[in-house]
Design a protein around this motif. Structure first.
Motif, short mmCIF file in Angstrom:
data_model
loop_
_atom_site.label_atom_id
_atom_site.label_comp_id
_atom_site.label_asym_id
_atom_site.label_seq_id
_atom_site.Cartn_x
_atom_site.Cartn_y
_atom_site.Cartn_z
N TYR B 36 -50.64 46.91 27.14
CA TYR B 36 -50.90 45.48 26.78
C TYR B 36 -49.38 44.98 26.42
CZ TYR B 36 -55.94 45.91 27.46
OH TYR B 36 -57.20 45.78 27.72
N GLN B 38 -47.83 42.00 23.71
CA GLN B 38 -48.17 41.10 22.49
C GLN B 38 -47.05 40.18 22.10
OE1 GLN B 38 -49.64 42.58 18.50
NE2 GLN B 38 -50.97 40.91 18.46
N GLY B 41 -47.60 36.66 16.98
CA GLY B 41 -48.82 35.98 16.48
C GLY B 41 -49.56 35.78 17.62
N GLN B 42 -49.63 36.33 18.64
CA GLN B 42 -50.32 36.06 19.78
C GLN B 42 -51.42 37.21 20.12
OE1 GLN B 42 -50.28 33.06 21.56
NE2 GLN B 42 -48.78 32.52 19.90
N GLY B 43 -52.32 37.13 20.88
CA GLY B 43 -53.26 37.94 21.33
C GLY B 43 -52.65 39.03 22.22
N LEU B 44 -53.18 39.87 22.93
CA LEU B 44 -52.89 40.78 23.80
C LEU B 44 -52.97 40.66 25.33
CD1 LEU B 44 -52.91 42.51 20.96
CD2 LEU B 44 -53.37 44.46 22.61
N LEU B 46 -53.19 41.88 29.22
CA LEU B 46 -53.22 43.26 29.91
C LEU B 46 -51.96 43.05 31.01
CD1 LEU B 46 -54.63 45.93 30.75
CD2 LEU B 46 -56.02 44.46 32.33
N GLU B 88 -43.98 43.04 21.74
CA GLU B 88 -44.46 44.42 21.25
C GLU B 88 -45.52 44.77 22.43
OE1 GLU B 88 -45.95 44.70 17.59
OE2 GLU B 88 -45.57 46.64 17.34
N PHE B 90 -48.14 47.56 23.61
CA PHE B 90 -49.13 48.73 23.19
C PHE B 90 -49.81 49.42 24.40
CE2 PHE B 90 -49.38 47.82 18.92
CZ PHE B 90 -49.16 46.27 18.99
#
Lengths: 113, 114
Positions: B36, B38, B41-44, B46, B88, B90
């Motif tokens: 994922y 990001q 300040g945001q969501g993830l 895919l 970032e 993940f």
């Protein structure tokens, strides 16, 4: 497709108050939704699994009476942070399961003063 | 116990250079693997996922990842990085045996220099 929304995106509240965060799957039905918490510069930690029509399953160390989860429909789960304190300030992210893949909402920044 | 290790906290690459982000996992079940991204300040979002089959998977934005069971790794690659890739990243692991709950790595912050 596979869009998940959260509301609100940001909330500031006073210590001792309760805050409700909504998570919606906009274009699919989700029997399972997940709630995560992310502290600054850290990874996501799963708080609980929200199951439509049944009680949520909480991860170890997460207070179920403090973080109330309701999953009343196939498209909506809510997380209520009760009696919020400054240490509850965090970024809360939900995800909705589309089979094995999860689709994440944009997150809610909670600041407790 | 299930765990995901992303050994690099920060990586800086020049725009146009190739990128590889490392991910190793320890899992007591047949893993499903995800990457994922990001933005602050945001969501993830895919990028890609591996469930079974071809161990080299293609994702969005020109990313790919290779599952190597013998090394318990699922490294993310991109041949030519763009400034907009700064974010970032993940790595996450899940399994049906664990109710499809995801375990995330600590994340790798990618910086792109021009």
């Amino acid at each position: 497709g596979a869009v998940v929304s959260q509301h609100p995106s940001r909330v500031i509240c006073k210590s001792g108050t309760s805050v409700k965060i909504e998570c919606r799957s906009l274009d699919f039905q989700a029997t399972t939704m997940f709630w995560y918490r992310q502290f600054p510069k850290q990874s996501l930690m799963l708080m609980a699994t929200s199951n439509e029509g049944s009680k949520a399953t909480y991860e170890q160390g997460v207070e179920k009476d403090k973080f109330l989860i309701n999953h009343a429909s196939l498209t909506l789960s809510t997380l209520t942070v009760t009696s919020a304190h400054p240490e509850d300030s965090s970024f809360y992210i939900c995800s909705a399961g589309g089979g094995l893949a999860q689709y994440f909402g944009p997150g809610t920044r909670l600041t407790v003063l | 116990a299930q765990s995901v290790t992303q050994p690099d906290i920060h990586i800086t690459v020049s725009e146009g250079a190739s990128l590889e982000l490392r991910c190793n996992y320890s899992y007591g079940a047949t893993p499903y693997l995800f990457w994922y991204v990001q933005s602050p300040g945001q969501g993830l979002q895919l990028l890609l996922k591996y469930f079974s089959g071809d161990t080299l998977v293609q994702g969005i934005k020109g990313f790919e990842a290779e599952f190597k069971r013998s090394q318990s790794s699922f490294n993310l690659r991109k041949p030519s990085v763009h400034w907009s890739d700064a974010a970032e990243y993940f790595c996450a692991v899940g399994a049906e045996e664990y109710g499809n709950k995801l375990v995330f790595g600590a994340g790798t912050i990618l910086r792109v220099k021009s």
